[in-house]
Design an enzyme around this catalytic site. Structure first.
Site, PDB file in Angstrom:
ATOM      1  N   GLN A   1     171.933 118.153  72.632  1.00 23.82           N
ATOM      2  CA  GLN A   1     172.683 118.631  71.460  1.00 23.82           C
ATOM      3  C   GLN A   1     173.336 119.979  71.773  1.00 23.82           C
ATOM      4  O   GLN A   1     172.675 120.915  72.229  1.00 23.82           O
ATOM      5  CB  GLN A   1     171.735 118.761  70.252  1.00 23.82           C
TER       6      GLN A   1
ATOM      7  N   LYS B   1     170.448 111.409  64.174  1.00 20.00           N
ATOM      8  CA  LYS B   1     170.617 110.534  65.337  1.00 20.00           C
ATOM      9  C   LYS B   1     169.347 109.727  65.579  1.00 20.00           C
ATOM     10  O   LYS B   1     169.397 108.529  65.866  1.00 20.00           O
ATOM     11  CB  LYS B   1     170.984 111.366  66.575  1.00 20.00           C
TER      12      LYS B   1
ATOM     13  N   ASP C   1     177.163 110.924  75.377  1.00 19.14           N
ATOM     14  CA  ASP C   1     178.231 111.670  74.702  1.00 19.14           C
ATOM     15  C   ASP C   1     179.584 111.516  75.408  1.00 19.14           C
ATOM     16  O   ASP C   1     180.620 111.855  74.846  1.00 19.14           O
ATOM     17  CB  ASP C   1     177.877 113.171  74.666  1.00 19.14           C
TER      18      ASP C   1
END
Ligand code: NAD
Length: 283
Positions: free
Chosen positions: A97, A53, A120
């Site tokens: 994460q 990422k 997200d």
């Protein structure tokens, strides 16, 4: 019949090129697009995802920060870190994460992220906005699948779409996005009786389960578009999806491979979510 391959690597590169252009346009207006990533603990798979990422951000010219916190980080420390990022105007997207260590309440952490920076798209506000047809951030994997369907020219209005899997990060948001695009949507899951009776009627199938070879050629209508979200290790140790690719690609009209399908698009859509957030700040 041999299915057309929907190339996730190529489409993801196109998406990254477009994002890079938008990042430069914002930079010309004095705004550096920023994504903050937090990794707690040392789960090796998570470490790879996070590294990728950060690398993607560099490629498109975004500023990314990576907080690597030890596995014994307290929930309070993590929440304080998120609060600081929420308040930092240079940060447009925040990503924690998952999974988190067991002593940390994942739900509380997701809800602590400002909905305006929730790259997200997992915050309940963003889930609610998606549900009510006014999405702000869309979860990256199903968002990427929608881009792939659009790119493949798969008609969705009036089509019958079957989503296999009902998770909060893939199956449910996928179903909502397909519904918003005008499809008639069936959601199948672990308790569904006679899965094949549903998939055989589908114009579009999205498999998001995590079981190799769950979807076989006899379960697919000739010409259907098949999207394979699954990520599994086959008996040979190689990465494979939920779809028996060799068989299904002889029946389907279009299909995504694994690897090189949904995975790269998921990564690319995180960048899209972040640039969209930055653009909203200057709009
Ligand atoms: P999950 O475990 O949360 O959900 C799996 C779903 O599959 C559940 O809703 C369950 O009801 C359903 N299911 C289980 N067995 C079934 C069966 N026999 N028939 C029908 N449905 C069944 O998983 P998830 O987080 O939604 O991920 C699903 C898969 O997609 C995993 O392999 C994951 O690694 C992969 N994934 C890939 C990406 C990507 O970028 N490519 C992103 C996210 C998830």
């Amino acid at each position: 019949m041999s299915a057309r391959i929907i190339d996730g690597n190529a489409l993801a590169q196109t998406v990254r090129n477009e994002v890079a252009l938008r990042v430069r346009r914002l930079a010309d207006r004095g705004v550096q697009t920023g994504l903050a990533v937090i990794l707690v603990g040392d789960n090796p798979a998570s470490a790879v995802y996070v590294r990728n990422k950060v690398k993607d951000c560099e490629e498109v010219g975004m500023v990314s920060t990576l907080d690597r916190l030890p596995a014994d980080t307290s929930e309070a420390t993590l929440l304080a870190r998120i609060a600081a990022l929420n308040a930092n105007p240079q940060v447009h997207g925040i990503l924690v994460q998952l999974p988190l260590p067991a002593h940390i309440d994942e739900h509380r952490v997701i809800e602590a992220i400002s909905p305006a920076k929730d790259a997200d798209g997992f915050h309940v506000s963003n889930v609610g906005l998606l549900m009510t047809g006014k999405p702000l951030f869309r979860p990256c994997t199903p968002y990427g699948v929608m881009k792939m369907l659009e790119h493949a020219g798969t008609p969705l209005e009036g089509a019958h779409a079957v989503v296999i899997g009902r998770s909060n990060i893939v199956g449910k948001p996928q179903a909502l996005m397909l519904l918003a695009a005008g499809a008639t949507v069936t959601i199948c899951h672990s308790r569904t009786r006679d899965l094949a009776s549903h998939t055989r009627r589908a114009d579009v199938i999205v498999a998001a389960v995590g079981k190799a070879a769950l979807l076989t050629a006899d379960m697919v209508k000739p010409g259907a578009t098949v999207i394979d979200v699954g990520m599994n290790r086959g008996a040979d140790g190689k990465l494979c999806g939920d779809v028996d690719y060799a068989g299904v690609s002889q029946v389907a009209g279009a299909i995504t491979p694994v690897p090189g399908g949904v995975g790269p698009m998921t990564r690319a859509m995180l960048l899209v979510n972040t640039i969209e957030a930055a653009e909203r700040c200057v709009a």
